[in-house]
Design a protein around this motif. Structure first.
Motif, PDB file in Angstrom:
ATOM      1  N   ASP A  22       0.814  -1.213   0.000  1.00 31.74           N
ATOM      2  CA  ASP A  22       0.000   0.000   0.000  1.00 31.74           C
ATOM      3  C   ASP A  22       0.848   1.264   0.000  1.00 31.74           C
ATOM      4  N   ILE A  23       2.106   1.128   0.278  1.00 37.62           N
ATOM      5  CA  ILE A  23       2.963   2.296   0.456  1.00 37.62           C
ATOM      6  C   ILE A  23       3.610   2.716  -0.853  1.00 37.62           C
ATOM      7  N   GLN A  24       4.291   1.825  -1.509  1.00 38.38           N
ATOM      8  CA  GLN A  24       4.901   2.134  -2.797  1.00 38.38           C
ATOM      9  C   GLN A  24       5.537   0.863  -3.339  1.00 38.38           C
ATOM     10  N   THR A  25       5.509   0.729  -4.656  1.00 39.26           N
ATOM     11  CA  THR A  25       6.186  -0.394  -5.275  1.00 39.26           C
ATOM     12  C   THR A  25       7.673  -0.077  -5.310  1.00 39.26           C
ATOM     13  N   LEU A  26       8.444  -0.939  -4.700  1.00 34.48           N
ATOM     14  CA  LEU A  26       9.904  -0.777  -4.694  1.00 34.48           C
ATOM     15  C   LEU A  26      10.504  -1.754  -5.690  1.00 34.48           C
ATOM     16  N   ALA A  27      11.347  -1.247  -6.561  1.00 36.92           N
ATOM     17  CA  ALA A  27      11.999  -2.093  -7.544  1.00 36.92           C
ATOM     18  C   ALA A  27      13.003  -3.009  -6.859  1.00 36.92           C
ATOM     19  N   SER A  28      13.215  -4.151  -7.469  1.00 43.65           N
ATOM     20  CA  SER A  28      14.216  -5.086  -6.979  1.00 43.65           C
ATOM     21  C   SER A  28      15.559  -4.375  -6.856  1.00 43.65           C
ATOM     22  N   GLY A  29      16.194  -4.520  -5.714  1.00 42.91           N
ATOM     23  CA  GLY A  29      17.502  -3.928  -5.508  1.00 42.91           C
ATOM     24  C   GLY A  29      17.477  -2.415  -5.358  1.00 42.91           C
ATOM     25  N   ALA A  30      16.348  -1.856  -4.971  1.00 42.37           N
ATOM     26  CA  ALA A  30      16.268  -0.400  -4.764  1.00 42.37           C
ATOM     27  C   ALA A  30      17.370   0.028  -3.801  1.00 42.37           C
ATOM     28  N   SER A  31      17.914   1.199  -4.040  1.00 39.04           N
ATOM     29  CA  SER A  31      19.002   1.690  -3.188  1.00 39.04           C
ATOM     30  C   SER A  31      18.479   1.980  -1.784  1.00 39.04           C
ATOM     31  N   GLN A  32      19.409   1.999  -0.840  1.00 41.39           N
ATOM     32  CA  GLN A  32      19.020   2.334   0.534  1.00 41.39           C
ATOM     33  C   GLN A  32      18.444   3.736   0.593  1.00 41.39           C
ATOM     34  N   ALA A  33      18.959   4.657  -0.209  1.00 35.55           N
ATOM     35  CA  ALA A  33      18.431   6.023  -0.241  1.00 35.55           C
ATOM     36  C   ALA A  33      16.973   6.027  -0.702  1.00 35.55           C
ATOM     37  N   THR A  34      16.641   5.198  -1.683  1.00 37.97           N
ATOM     38  CA  THR A  34      15.256   5.103  -2.158  1.00 37.97           C
ATOM     39  C   THR A  34      14.361   4.524  -1.072  1.00 37.97           C
ATOM     40  N   ILE A  35      14.824   3.450  -0.449  1.00 34.64           N
ATOM     41  CA  ILE A  35      14.044   2.839   0.643  1.00 34.64           C
ATOM     42  C   ILE A  35      13.860   3.845   1.774  1.00 34.64           C
ATOM     43  N   ASP A  36      14.924   4.571   2.140  1.00 30.57           N
ATOM     44  CA  ASP A  36      14.823   5.590   3.195  1.00 30.57           C
ATOM     45  C   ASP A  36      13.775   6.637   2.844  1.00 30.57           C
ATOM     46  N   GLY A  37      13.766   7.071   1.596  1.00 27.75           N
ATOM     47  CA  GLY A  37      12.789   8.069   1.164  1.00 27.75           C
ATOM     48  C   GLY A  37      11.364   7.560   1.274  1.00 27.75           C
ATOM     49  N   VAL A  38      11.144   6.314   0.848  1.00 35.96           N
ATOM     50  CA  VAL A  38       9.808   5.707   0.945  1.00 35.96           C
ATOM     51  C   VAL A  38       9.391   5.583   2.409  1.00 35.96           C
ATOM     52  N   VAL A  39      10.302   5.097   3.231  1.00 31.83           N
ATOM     53  CA  VAL A  39      10.002   4.901   4.655  1.00 31.83           C
ATOM     54  C   VAL A  39       9.719   6.244   5.331  1.00 31.83           C
ATOM     55  N   ASN A  40      10.529   7.248   5.068  1.00 33.26           N
ATOM     56  CA  ASN A  40      10.323   8.559   5.698  1.00 33.26           C
ATOM     57  C   ASN A  40       9.002   9.199   5.278  1.00 33.26           C
ATOM     58  N   THR A  41       8.657   9.083   4.001  1.00 28.64           N
ATOM     59  CA  THR A  41       7.379   9.631   3.519  1.00 28.64           C
ATOM     60  C   THR A  41       6.209   8.876   4.142  1.00 28.64           C
ATOM     61  N   ALA A  42       6.305   7.548   4.138  1.00 29.74           N
ATOM     62  CA  ALA A  42       5.237   6.733   4.727  1.00 29.74           C
ATOM     63  C   ALA A  42       5.080   7.043   6.213  1.00 29.74           C
ATOM     64  N   LEU A  43       6.192   7.155   6.923  1.00 27.12           N
ATOM     65  CA  LEU A  43       6.141   7.441   8.356  1.00 27.12           C
ATOM     66  C   LEU A  43       5.465   8.787   8.619  1.00 27.12           C
ATOM     67  N   ALA A  44       5.824   9.803   7.865  1.00 27.64           N
ATOM     68  CA  ALA A  44       5.201  11.123   8.040  1.00 27.64           C
ATOM     69  C   ALA A  44       3.690  11.046   7.791  1.00 27.64           C
ATOM     70  N   ASN A  45       3.283  10.319   6.759  1.00 28.94           N
ATOM     71  CA  ASN A  45       1.854  10.179   6.464  1.00 28.94           C
ATOM     72  C   ASN A  45       1.127   9.397   7.559  1.00 28.94           C
ATOM     73  N   ILE A  46       1.755   8.338   8.053  1.00 30.57           N
ATOM     74  CA  ILE A  46       1.153   7.523   9.114  1.00 30.57           C
ATOM     75  C   ILE A  46       1.002   8.341  10.389  1.00 30.57           C
ATOM     76  N   ILE A  47       2.024   9.099  10.752  1.00 29.20           N
ATOM     77  CA  ILE A  47       1.934   9.951  11.954  1.00 29.20           C
ATOM     78  C   ILE A  47       0.794  10.950  11.799  1.00 29.20           C
ATOM     79  N   ALA A  48       0.637  11.541  10.628  1.00 29.36           N
ATOM     80  CA  ALA A  48      -0.462  12.485  10.394  1.00 29.36           C
ATOM     81  C   ALA A  48      -1.820  11.799  10.562  1.00 29.36           C
ATOM     82  N   ILE A  49      -1.932  10.567  10.074  1.00 22.81           N
ATOM     83  CA  ILE A  49      -3.180   9.805  10.229  1.00 22.81           C
ATOM     84  C   ILE A  49      -3.464   9.546  11.702  1.00 22.81           C
ATOM     85  N   LEU A  50      -2.451   9.125  12.457  1.00 27.73           N
ATOM     86  CA  LEU A  50      -2.637   8.824  13.879  1.00 27.73           C
ATOM     87  C   LEU A  50      -3.023  10.070  14.657  1.00 27.73           C
ATOM     88  N   LYS A  51      -2.396  11.198  14.348  1.00 31.90           N
ATOM     89  CA  LYS A  51      -2.742  12.457  15.025  1.00 31.90           C
ATOM     90  C   LYS A  51      -4.172  12.871  14.722  1.00 31.90           C
TER      91      LYS A  51
END
Length: 187
Positions: A22-51
Protein backbone atom coordinates in the motif's frame (compact mmCIF):
# COMPACT_ATOMS: atom_id res chain seq x y z
CA UNK A 1 -15.22 6.35 5.12
CA UNK A 2 -13.22 9.01 6.87
CA UNK A 3 -11.81 9.33 10.37
CA UNK A 4 -14.57 11.86 11.10
CA UNK A 5 -17.17 9.29 9.98
CA UNK A 6 -15.64 6.72 12.34
CA UNK A 7 -15.70 9.22 15.21
CA UNK A 8 -19.35 10.05 14.53
CA UNK A 9 -20.28 6.40 15.15
CA UNK A 10 -18.77 6.57 18.64
CA UNK A 11 -15.76 4.42 17.75
CA UNK A 12 -13.25 4.31 20.60
CA UNK A 13 -10.48 2.52 18.70
CA UNK A 14 -9.32 2.45 15.14
CA UNK A 15 -7.00 -0.35 14.10
CA UNK A 16 -4.42 0.70 11.54
CA UNK A 17 -3.13 -2.06 9.32
CA UNK A 18 -0.66 -0.72 6.79
CA UNK A 19 0.93 -2.91 4.14
CA UNK A 20 4.16 -2.57 2.21
CA UNK A 21 2.17 -2.99 -1.01
CA UNK A 22 0.00 0.00 0.00
CA UNK A 23 2.96 2.30 0.46
CA UNK A 24 4.90 2.13 -2.80
CA UNK A 25 6.19 -0.39 -5.27
CA UNK A 26 9.90 -0.78 -4.69
CA UNK A 27 12.00 -2.09 -7.54
CA UNK A 28 14.22 -5.09 -6.98
CA UNK A 29 17.50 -3.93 -5.51
CA UNK A 30 16.27 -0.40 -4.76
CA UNK A 31 19.00 1.69 -3.19
CA UNK A 32 19.02 2.33 0.53
CA UNK A 33 18.43 6.02 -0.24
CA UNK A 34 15.26 5.10 -2.16
CA UNK A 35 14.04 2.84 0.64
CA UNK A 36 14.82 5.59 3.20
CA UNK A 37 12.79 8.07 1.16
CA UNK A 38 9.81 5.71 0.94
CA UNK A 39 10.00 4.90 4.66
CA UNK A 40 10.32 8.56 5.70
CA UNK A 41 7.38 9.63 3.52
CA UNK A 42 5.24 6.73 4.73
CA UNK A 43 6.14 7.44 8.36
CA UNK A 44 5.20 11.12 8.04
CA UNK A 45 1.85 10.18 6.46
CA UNK A 46 1.15 7.52 9.11
CA UNK A 47 1.93 9.95 11.95
CA UNK A 48 -0.46 12.49 10.39
CA UNK A 49 -3.18 9.80 10.23
CA UNK A 50 -2.64 8.82 13.88
CA UNK A 51 -2.74 12.46 15.03
CA UNK A 52 -6.00 13.00 13.14
CA UNK A 53 -7.50 9.93 14.79
CA UNK A 54 -6.53 11.22 18.25
CA UNK A 55 -7.84 14.71 17.40
CA UNK A 56 -11.20 13.09 16.67
CA UNK A 57 -11.31 11.23 20.00
CA UNK A 58 -10.28 7.82 18.64
CA UNK A 59 -7.43 5.81 20.16
CA UNK A 60 -5.21 4.55 17.30
CA UNK A 61 -3.97 0.98 17.55
CA UNK A 62 -1.39 0.36 14.86
CA UNK A 63 0.03 -3.05 14.16
CA UNK A 64 3.21 -3.77 12.29
CA UNK A 65 3.43 -4.46 8.61
CA UNK A 66 3.19 -8.14 7.84
CA UNK A 67 5.25 -10.70 5.98
CA UNK A 68 6.05 -10.56 2.29
CA UNK A 69 6.97 -13.43 0.04
CA UNK A 70 4.56 -12.90 -2.86
CA UNK A 71 4.72 -15.98 -5.03
CA UNK A 72 4.73 -13.95 -8.26
CA UNK A 73 7.61 -11.68 -7.17
CA UNK A 74 11.28 -12.19 -7.92
CA UNK A 75 13.74 -13.00 -5.15
CA UNK A 76 15.13 -9.46 -5.49
CA UNK A 77 11.68 -7.86 -5.15
CA UNK A 78 10.95 -9.99 -2.10
CA UNK A 79 14.27 -9.11 -0.43
CA UNK A 80 13.78 -5.39 -1.12
CA UNK A 81 10.22 -5.31 0.24
CA UNK A 82 11.17 -7.37 3.29
CA UNK A 83 13.99 -4.93 4.09
CA UNK A 84 11.66 -1.96 3.65
CA UNK A 85 9.00 -3.62 5.85
CA UNK A 86 11.47 -4.22 8.66
CA UNK A 87 12.76 -0.64 8.41
CA UNK A 88 9.26 0.87 8.39
CA UNK A 89 8.15 -1.35 11.28
CA UNK A 90 11.11 -0.11 13.32
CA UNK A 91 10.35 3.52 12.42
CA UNK A 92 6.62 3.31 13.22
CA UNK A 93 7.18 1.34 16.43
CA UNK A 94 9.85 3.78 17.61
CA UNK A 95 7.69 6.82 16.81
CA UNK A 96 4.65 5.47 18.66
CA UNK A 97 6.69 4.23 21.63
CA UNK A 98 8.42 7.61 21.95
CA UNK A 99 5.14 9.54 21.53
CA UNK A 100 2.28 7.88 23.43
CA UNK A 101 -0.13 10.46 22.02
CA UNK A 102 0.12 8.49 18.76
CA UNK A 103 -1.72 5.57 20.35
CA UNK A 104 -0.59 1.97 20.72
CA UNK A 105 1.89 -0.15 18.77
CA UNK A 106 1.32 -3.89 18.40
CA UNK A 107 4.17 -5.94 16.94
CA UNK A 108 2.53 -8.80 15.08
CA UNK A 109 5.36 -9.11 12.55
CA UNK A 110 7.36 -11.27 14.93
CA UNK A 111 4.31 -13.50 15.48
CA UNK A 112 3.58 -14.31 11.83
CA UNK A 113 6.91 -14.13 10.00
CA UNK A 114 10.18 -16.01 9.83
CA UNK A 115 13.42 -14.21 10.60
CA UNK A 116 13.79 -13.36 6.89
CA UNK A 117 10.40 -11.62 6.77
CA UNK A 118 8.49 -14.33 4.92
CA UNK A 119 5.17 -15.58 6.24
CA UNK A 120 5.32 -18.56 8.57
CA UNK A 121 3.90 -21.48 6.62
CA UNK A 122 0.11 -21.70 6.92
CA UNK A 123 -0.39 -18.13 8.13
CA UNK A 124 -0.68 -16.33 4.79
CA UNK A 125 -3.38 -16.50 2.13
CA UNK A 126 -1.32 -18.83 -0.02
CA UNK A 127 -0.02 -15.98 -2.17
CA UNK A 128 2.50 -14.61 0.33
CA UNK A 129 0.97 -11.15 0.64
CA UNK A 130 -2.04 -11.14 2.98
CA UNK A 131 -2.87 -13.12 6.11
CA UNK A 132 -4.97 -16.24 5.82
CA UNK A 133 -7.48 -17.37 8.44
CA UNK A 134 -4.80 -18.72 10.81
CA UNK A 135 -2.70 -15.58 10.44
CA UNK A 136 -5.75 -13.41 11.12
CA UNK A 137 -6.47 -15.28 14.36
CA UNK A 138 -2.96 -14.52 15.62
CA UNK A 139 -3.00 -10.88 14.47
CA UNK A 140 -6.47 -10.11 15.80
CA UNK A 141 -5.80 -11.80 19.14
CA UNK A 142 -2.83 -9.47 19.68
CA UNK A 143 -4.84 -6.41 18.61
CA UNK A 144 -7.82 -7.31 20.81
CA UNK A 145 -5.46 -7.86 23.74
CA UNK A 146 -4.20 -4.29 23.26
CA UNK A 147 -7.77 -2.95 23.02
CA UNK A 148 -8.60 -4.63 26.30
CA UNK A 149 -5.44 -3.25 27.93
CA UNK A 150 -6.26 0.29 26.82
CA UNK A 151 -9.86 -0.15 28.03
CA UNK A 152 -8.62 -1.35 31.43
CA UNK A 153 -9.94 -4.89 31.07
CA UNK A 154 -7.38 -7.32 32.40
CA UNK A 155 -8.59 -10.59 30.89
CA UNK A 156 -11.38 -12.44 29.19
CA UNK A 157 -12.09 -16.14 29.57
CA UNK A 158 -9.75 -18.34 27.55
CA UNK A 159 -11.07 -20.67 24.91
CA UNK A 160 -9.52 -23.19 22.56
CA UNK A 161 -10.11 -23.38 18.83
CA UNK A 162 -9.80 -27.17 19.01
CA UNK A 163 -13.07 -27.58 20.92
CA UNK A 164 -15.36 -27.11 17.93
CA UNK A 165 -18.15 -29.04 16.31
CA UNK A 166 -20.37 -28.32 13.35
CA UNK A 167 -23.77 -27.63 14.89
CA UNK A 168 -25.52 -27.69 11.52
CA UNK A 169 -24.78 -31.39 11.08
CA UNK A 170 -24.35 -32.23 14.75
CA UNK A 171 -27.06 -30.41 16.76
CA UNK A 172 -26.55 -32.52 19.89
CA UNK A 173 -23.21 -30.76 20.58
CA UNK A 174 -21.21 -33.97 20.38
CA UNK A 175 -17.92 -34.72 18.66
CA UNK A 176 -14.73 -36.72 18.99
CA UNK A 177 -11.29 -35.24 18.39
CA UNK A 178 -11.65 -36.23 14.73
CA UNK A 179 -15.07 -34.57 14.45
CA UNK A 180 -16.98 -37.84 14.44
CA UNK A 181 -20.24 -37.55 16.36
CA UNK A 182 -20.02 -39.26 19.76
CA UNK A 183 -20.98 -37.93 23.18
CA UNK A 184 -19.60 -34.62 24.40
CA UNK A 185 -17.21 -35.00 27.30
CA UNK A 186 -15.73 -31.89 28.85
CA UNK A 187 -13.04 -32.21 31.48
Amino acid sequence: KSIVDAASTGAQFLVNSFGINDIQTLASGASQATIDGVVNTALANIIAILKKQKANGIWPITHSLLGYNLNTATAGQIATRQAASRQLNTAIGSAITANPELGSWVDVYSLVTTSSGAWISGLDDGLGLHPGANGCKIIYAAVVEEMLRVAGISALPKYAYGLQTNLFTNPDFSASASGTATGLSVS
